[in-house]
Design an enzyme around this catalytic site. Structure first.
Site, PDB file in Angstrom:
ATOM      1  N   GLY A 133       8.124  -0.134 -17.006  1.00 57.26           N
ATOM      2  CA  GLY A 133       7.608  -0.322 -15.681  1.00 57.26           C
ATOM      3  C   GLY A 133       6.424   0.503 -15.651  1.00 57.26           C
ATOM      4  O   GLY A 133       5.687   0.153 -16.429  1.00 57.26           O
ATOM      5  N   CYS A 134       6.022   0.746 -14.673  1.00 52.64           N
ATOM      6  CA  CYS A 134       4.861   1.563 -14.183  1.00 52.64           C
ATOM      7  C   CYS A 134       4.220   2.412 -15.522  1.00 52.64           C
ATOM      8  O   CYS A 134       4.914   3.305 -15.907  1.00 52.64           O
ATOM      9  CB  CYS A 134       4.815   2.291 -13.078  1.00 52.64           C
ATOM     10  SG  CYS A 134       3.226   2.913 -12.582  1.00 52.64           S
ATOM     11  N   PHE A 135       3.009   2.137 -16.031  1.00 54.53           N
ATOM     12  CA  PHE A 135       2.697   2.990 -16.911  1.00 54.53           C
ATOM     13  C   PHE A 135       2.305   4.352 -16.696  1.00 54.53           C
ATOM     14  O   PHE A 135       2.383   5.374 -17.581  1.00 54.53           O
ATOM     15  CB  PHE A 135       1.723   2.406 -17.854  1.00 54.53           C
ATOM     16  CG  PHE A 135       0.523   1.853 -17.145  1.00 54.53           C
ATOM     17  CD1 PHE A 135       0.015   2.147 -15.872  1.00 54.53           C
ATOM     18  CD2 PHE A 135      -0.185   0.751 -17.694  1.00 54.53           C
ATOM     19  CE1 PHE A 135      -1.146   1.548 -15.110  1.00 54.53           C
ATOM     20  CE2 PHE A 135      -1.205   0.063 -16.939  1.00 54.53           C
ATOM     21  CZ  PHE A 135      -1.630   0.600 -15.946  1.00 54.53           C
TER      22      PHE A 135
END
Length: 233
Positions: free
Chosen positions: A58-60
């Protein structure tokens, strides 16, 4: 790194919305049921002085933030993996058509924390391995969960671990985390690095990523460190 004032567009990992709008609606990820994720049965030691892992979940921002708080991790860099160098930019990857995933490159001391332990942390607190191409509020192939092994040894550890977790029925839904060939890792733009640490009060970070740090501290107290290792100390 310049902070994002409320009058500017707030970049919620792949979702560009006005900051006041983001604040006025829920940014919380769906609450995951607490799960007990066993340690990998197959986690062969590495006598080398340094090792690298590349993981997408997902979002880093959140993935980087989690591993920056793990003892033995020397660096955790946000970036893109799974696609080509030519279009490894936030603007291109956000389209979901480049083949990249938002990923994190983790350099660590295998004498302090093993590759298998990093995977256990990933499955326990960093990402939900049962959601295909999305994590929380972020949707698209760039938000898939994926492991990019750096060696045949890592490939074997990851494959056996996913099989182990699937056989144990840790989650009610199937594990969809992919083990993908490593094509390269391309660091993200400077404003993405250390985002969780630099913007702890943003609505997105508070709702989606601060709970991961708290869960890391609870689940892995011996490996948790309060001061993160940053890309730009």
């Amino acid at each position: 790194m310049k902070a994002f004032p409320c009058s500017l567009v707030f970049l919620a990992c792949g979702l560009a919305v006005a900051a006041p709008v983001l604040e006025s609606r829920s940014t919380a990820a769906p609450q995951r049921a607490a799960v007990q994720v066993p340690a990998p049965l197959h986690d062969s030691p590495n006598p080398a002085g340094s090792e690298t892992a590349v993981i997408a979940g997902g979002c880093f921002w959140g993935i980087q933030g989690v591993y920056q708080h793990v003892k033995g991790v020397r660096s955790a860099v946000s970036g893109y993996s799974g696609g080509d160098r030519t279009n490894a930019s936030y603007a291109a990857v956000a389209s979901g058509r480049t083949g990249h995933a938002e990923a994190v490159r983790i350099t660590f001391d295998p004498a302090q924390v093993s590759y298998g332990k990093l995977l256990q942390i990933f499955f326990t607190v960093a990402a939900d391995p049962t959601t295909r191409d999305f994590q929380g509020p972020d949707h698209g192939t760039q938000y898939r969960t994926a492991i990019f092994p750096q060696s045949p040894r890592q490939q074997e550890i990851a494959r056996r671990y996913i099989d182990q977790l699937a056989a144990a029925g840790v989650w009610k839904r199937p594990i969809v985390t992919r083990i993908e060939p490593f094509k390269g890792f391309y660091p993200a733009e400077a404003y993405h690095q250390d985002f969780l640490t630099l913007h702890p009060d943003s609505a997105y970070i508070r709702a989606n990523d601060q709970p991961k740090i708290a869960a890391l501290k609870r689940a892995f107290p011996a490996l948790y460190r309060s001061t993160p290792v940053l890309v730009r100390p």
